[in-house]
Motif scaffolding. Sequence first.
Motif, PDB file in Angstrom:
ATOM      1  N   LEU A 126      43.013  78.944  93.521  1.00  0.00           N
ATOM      2  CA  LEU A 126      42.549  77.567  93.607  1.00  0.00           C
ATOM      3  C   LEU A 126      43.015  76.745  92.410  1.00  0.00           C
ATOM      4  O   LEU A 126      43.059  77.238  91.286  1.00  0.00           O
ATOM      5  CB  LEU A 126      41.017  77.515  93.666  1.00  0.00           C
ATOM      6  CG  LEU A 126      40.357  78.218  94.844  1.00  0.00           C
ATOM      7  CD1 LEU A 126      38.848  78.145  94.695  1.00  0.00           C
ATOM      8  CD2 LEU A 126      40.791  77.570  96.145  1.00  0.00           C
ATOM      9  N   GLY A 127      43.369  75.486  92.674  1.00  0.00           N
ATOM     10  CA  GLY A 127      43.726  74.526  91.642  1.00  0.00           C
ATOM     11  C   GLY A 127      43.239  73.154  92.062  1.00  0.00           C
ATOM     12  O   GLY A 127      42.383  73.019  92.930  1.00  0.00           O
ATOM     13  N   SER A 128      43.792  72.129  91.457  1.00  0.00           N
ATOM     14  CA  SER A 128      43.376  70.762  91.726  1.00  0.00           C
ATOM     15  C   SER A 128      44.587  69.895  92.017  1.00  0.00           C
ATOM     16  O   SER A 128      45.734  70.308  91.821  1.00  0.00           O
ATOM     17  CB  SER A 128      42.607  70.190  90.529  1.00  0.00           C
ATOM     18  OG  SER A 128      41.522  71.024  90.177  1.00  0.00           O
ATOM     19  N   GLY A 129      44.325  68.687  92.485  1.00  0.00           N
ATOM     20  CA  GLY A 129      45.381  67.724  92.760  1.00  0.00           C
ATOM     21  C   GLY A 129      44.766  66.368  93.026  1.00  0.00           C
ATOM     22  O   GLY A 129      43.547  66.206  93.009  1.00  0.00           O
ATOM     23  N   PHE A 130      45.619  65.382  93.309  1.00  0.00           N
ATOM     24  CA  PHE A 130      45.101  64.052  93.634  1.00  0.00           C
ATOM     25  C   PHE A 130      46.089  63.325  94.539  1.00  0.00           C
ATOM     26  O   PHE A 130      47.303  63.547  94.486  1.00  0.00           O
ATOM     27  CB  PHE A 130      44.810  63.232  92.366  1.00  0.00           C
ATOM     28  CG  PHE A 130      45.976  63.061  91.439  1.00  0.00           C
ATOM     29  CD1 PHE A 130      46.749  61.907  91.460  1.00  0.00           C
ATOM     30  CD2 PHE A 130      46.287  64.040  90.506  1.00  0.00           C
ATOM     31  CE1 PHE A 130      47.814  61.736  90.603  1.00  0.00           C
ATOM     32  CE2 PHE A 130      47.344  63.881  89.624  1.00  0.00           C
ATOM     33  CZ  PHE A 130      48.113  62.720  89.671  1.00  0.00           C
ATOM     34  N   ILE A 131      45.546  62.463  95.393  1.00  0.00           N
ATOM     35  CA  ILE A 131      46.336  61.740  96.393  1.00  0.00           C
ATOM     36  C   ILE A 131      46.904  60.470  95.755  1.00  0.00           C
ATOM     37  O   ILE A 131      46.202  59.738  95.055  1.00  0.00           O
ATOM     38  CB  ILE A 131      45.467  61.373  97.603  1.00  0.00           C
ATOM     39  CG1 ILE A 131      44.793  62.633  98.165  1.00  0.00           C
ATOM     40  CG2 ILE A 131      46.286  60.695  98.683  1.00  0.00           C
ATOM     41  CD1 ILE A 131      43.688  62.321  99.182  1.00  0.00           C
ATOM     42  N   ILE A 132      48.204  60.215  95.989  1.00  0.00           N
ATOM     43  CA  ILE A 132      48.857  59.038  95.396  1.00  0.00           C
ATOM     44  C   ILE A 132      49.350  58.064  96.454  1.00  0.00           C
ATOM     45  O   ILE A 132      49.968  57.051  96.114  1.00  0.00           O
ATOM     46  CB  ILE A 132      50.033  59.451  94.498  1.00  0.00           C
ATOM     47  CG1 ILE A 132      51.095  60.227  95.313  1.00  0.00           C
ATOM     48  CG2 ILE A 132      49.549  60.276  93.305  1.00  0.00           C
ATOM     49  CD1 ILE A 132      52.412  60.391  94.587  1.00  0.00           C
ATOM     50  N   ASP A 133      49.065  58.361  97.707  1.00  0.00           N
ATOM     51  CA  ASP A 133      49.555  57.507  98.790  1.00  0.00           C
ATOM     52  C   ASP A 133      48.636  57.669  99.984  1.00  0.00           C
ATOM     53  O   ASP A 133      48.188  58.780 100.286  1.00  0.00           O
ATOM     54  CB  ASP A 133      50.992  57.902  99.150  1.00  0.00           C
ATOM     55  CG  ASP A 133      51.562  57.061 100.272  1.00  0.00           C
ATOM     56  OD1 ASP A 133      51.396  57.467 101.447  1.00  0.00           O
ATOM     57  OD2 ASP A 133      52.159  56.003  99.993  1.00  0.00           O
ATOM     58  N   SER A 184      44.426  56.974 107.228  1.00  0.00           N
ATOM     59  CA  SER A 184      44.753  56.582 105.857  1.00  0.00           C
ATOM     60  C   SER A 184      43.759  57.229 104.895  1.00  0.00           C
ATOM     61  O   SER A 184      42.559  57.303 105.185  1.00  0.00           O
ATOM     62  CB  SER A 184      44.687  55.064 105.696  1.00  0.00           C
ATOM     63  OG  SER A 184      45.704  54.438 106.456  1.00  0.00           O
ATOM     64  N   LEU A 185      44.275  57.698 103.778  1.00  0.00           N
ATOM     65  CA  LEU A 185      43.453  58.381 102.797  1.00  0.00           C
ATOM     66  C   LEU A 185      43.292  57.535 101.531  1.00  0.00           C
ATOM     67  O   LEU A 185      44.185  56.755 101.177  1.00  0.00           O
ATOM     68  CB  LEU A 185      44.089  59.729 102.419  1.00  0.00           C
ATOM     69  CG  LEU A 185      44.185  60.766 103.546  1.00  0.00           C
ATOM     70  CD1 LEU A 185      44.964  61.980 103.068  1.00  0.00           C
ATOM     71  CD2 LEU A 185      42.793  61.172 104.019  1.00  0.00           C
ATOM     72  N   PRO A 186      42.179  57.670 100.851  1.00  0.00           N
ATOM     73  CA  PRO A 186      42.026  56.987  99.558  1.00  0.00           C
ATOM     74  C   PRO A 186      43.026  57.577  98.564  1.00  0.00           C
ATOM     75  O   PRO A 186      43.315  58.781  98.605  1.00  0.00           O
ATOM     76  CB  PRO A 186      40.581  57.304  99.147  1.00  0.00           C
ATOM     77  CG  PRO A 186      40.255  58.559  99.868  1.00  0.00           C
ATOM     78  CD  PRO A 186      41.001  58.502 101.176  1.00  0.00           C
TER      79      PRO A 186
END
Length: 509
Positions: A126-133, A184-186
Motif C-alpha cells: 500500500l502507498g498513497s497518491g493524488f488525483i490531478i485531473d 468526473s473526479l475531484p
Amino acid sequence: MISLSSVIRSPGGRLRNATAAFLLGTTILSGAATAVLPADAFAAGPVAVPGVSQELPGSFANLVDRVMPAVVNVSTVQGAAAAPERPGVPGMPEFPPGSPFEEFFRQFQEQQRGARPRQQERQQALGSGFIIDAGGYVVTNNHVIDGADEISVTLHDGTKLDAKLVGRDAKTDLALLKVDAGKSLPYLEFGDSDTARVGDWVIAIGNPFGLGGTVTSGIVSARGRDIQAGPYDDFLQLDASINRGNSGGPTFDVQGRVIGINTAIFSPNGGSVGIGFAIPSNLAKGVIAQLRENGSVSRGWLGVQIQQVTPEIADSLGLKQPKGALVADVTANSPASRAKLMAGDVILGLEGRPVDTIKDLTRMVADSKTGSTVKLDVLRKGRQETVSVKLDEMPDQQKVASATPAPEKSGTHTVLGMTLSSLDQASRRRYGLADGVDGVLVVGLEDGSGELNLRPGDVITEVGNEHVGAPDQVAAKVQEAKDAGRGAVLLRVNRQGTEQFVAVSIKKA
C-alpha cells in the motif's frame, strides 16, 4: 517500504552507503518489506522579530475538507514464483532430504496425485497518491508501483478502481496512473514550491500503515536537500509526521496547493522522527506533463563532465566565490563540443539563472527541452562569455572526449612537492597509460605532501587552462600564478582515463 537504513539501492541496482534513511514506499501486508548567512548578519545587537501569532492557523479542518477527496490509496499486487512444493498426500509421512525412504514415497505420492504445480506468492503493498485531473490521472511514487503486476486505486469514498500505468520515471521516483471512474473526479492543483520558505506551514495527507486517509501538519524544515536518492535530488525537508505508506501522497501549503510529493524519511528505527522529504512540485510538474503526453521522460543533454568549484579552485581561477560548475571534460560529438565549450570553462548561469552548484546545472539542463537552444554564462580564462548550445536528448551511454595532442617534452622537475617526469613508453607501460594520454607524469610526492589530491601515475595535462607537456612548463605556469598573486594553481589531471581538476596551494611550493 524500501528500507535504506544501511544501504541505498539506486534504480539501476548499484549500492551506496547511507545513514538510516528510508523511501517511504509501501506498507507490506504480506511477505517481507519492499520497496550561508553573510558576515554582516551576525552584527552585534538583538534581532528584531515581527509578531507571527496572527499567521498561526486556528484549524486546518476547512482545508482538509476541501482537498481530502482527491487523495487516494494506491495498492499493488506482485506475484513472485515460489519454490516448488514437495509433493505429498494428506496423512502420509514426510522424510528429510537424502533419506532412503524419500525417493520411494516420492514415487508413490506422484502416482497418487502427481507433483503439485508451482504456486505464486502474492504480495500486496500500500502507498498513497493524488488525483490531478477530473479524468482520473493519479500521481504517486515510482517505488510504490515498481514491479507491480496489478495496481488499484481506492478513492476517498471507498470506491476501488483498477489503475493503468501511464508512465514512470525512476530518476525522480515519480509515476503517473490512470483510472476510469465513469464520472468526473475531484482533483488537486500543483502550487509553486519555489515560494515555500523554511518555517512555512505544511499539511501532509496519506495512507500510513494502510490506515487510510491520515492528516499531519508541520513546517518546511529545509530546502534543496540531496539525500543521494537520484541525480536530481532537490527535496523539501518537512517535520510533518510521515510514515510507511505515505509515499506518493501530497504535501500542501495553507492554500491547499500541492507543493510536494512525500517520498522518503530519515530514521534510525523505521518510524517517523520528524525528518521527511518531499519532491518539490516544480520538479514534478515537468516530469508528470511528459509522462502524461509521452509515457516517458526526455531530458536535455549537454555532454560535459563537471565538478564542483571549491574555494581552492575558485582562488586559482580568480573567482570571488566558490560557485559554478567547472567543466572537467567535453564529450566528443556532443552539444557542448559543437558549441566549442572547453575543459576549464566555468559555467556560471543558464538562461539568466545562476548556477551555484553542479546539481543546479544538472537539473537545469535536464529540465530543458530536447532540441532547444540555451545560453550559458561561461568564465573562460578570466573572461566572461555567453555560449549558445543546442541541447540533444540524453543518451543511455556517453562517450569520453579524446585527449589533446602533446607538445615537445623535456626532462624532470620537482614542483609543489610533486616529482614530475616526461612521458615515455616505459612509464606508459609501468602505469598502464594509454597512448592517447599526454602531459606530465607525477612519479612521486615529497614527504609532507600527503594532503595533495594527487598520486603517482596521475598525468597533469593542463595548468591554469594551458596544455603542458614537460615538467619545466608546469614550473613556469606555477610561477605565473604566483606572480599574479594567486593563492592556488589549477591542474587538470588524467587519472586512469578520467579527467578532473585539482587545485594546489602555491604556498606549498
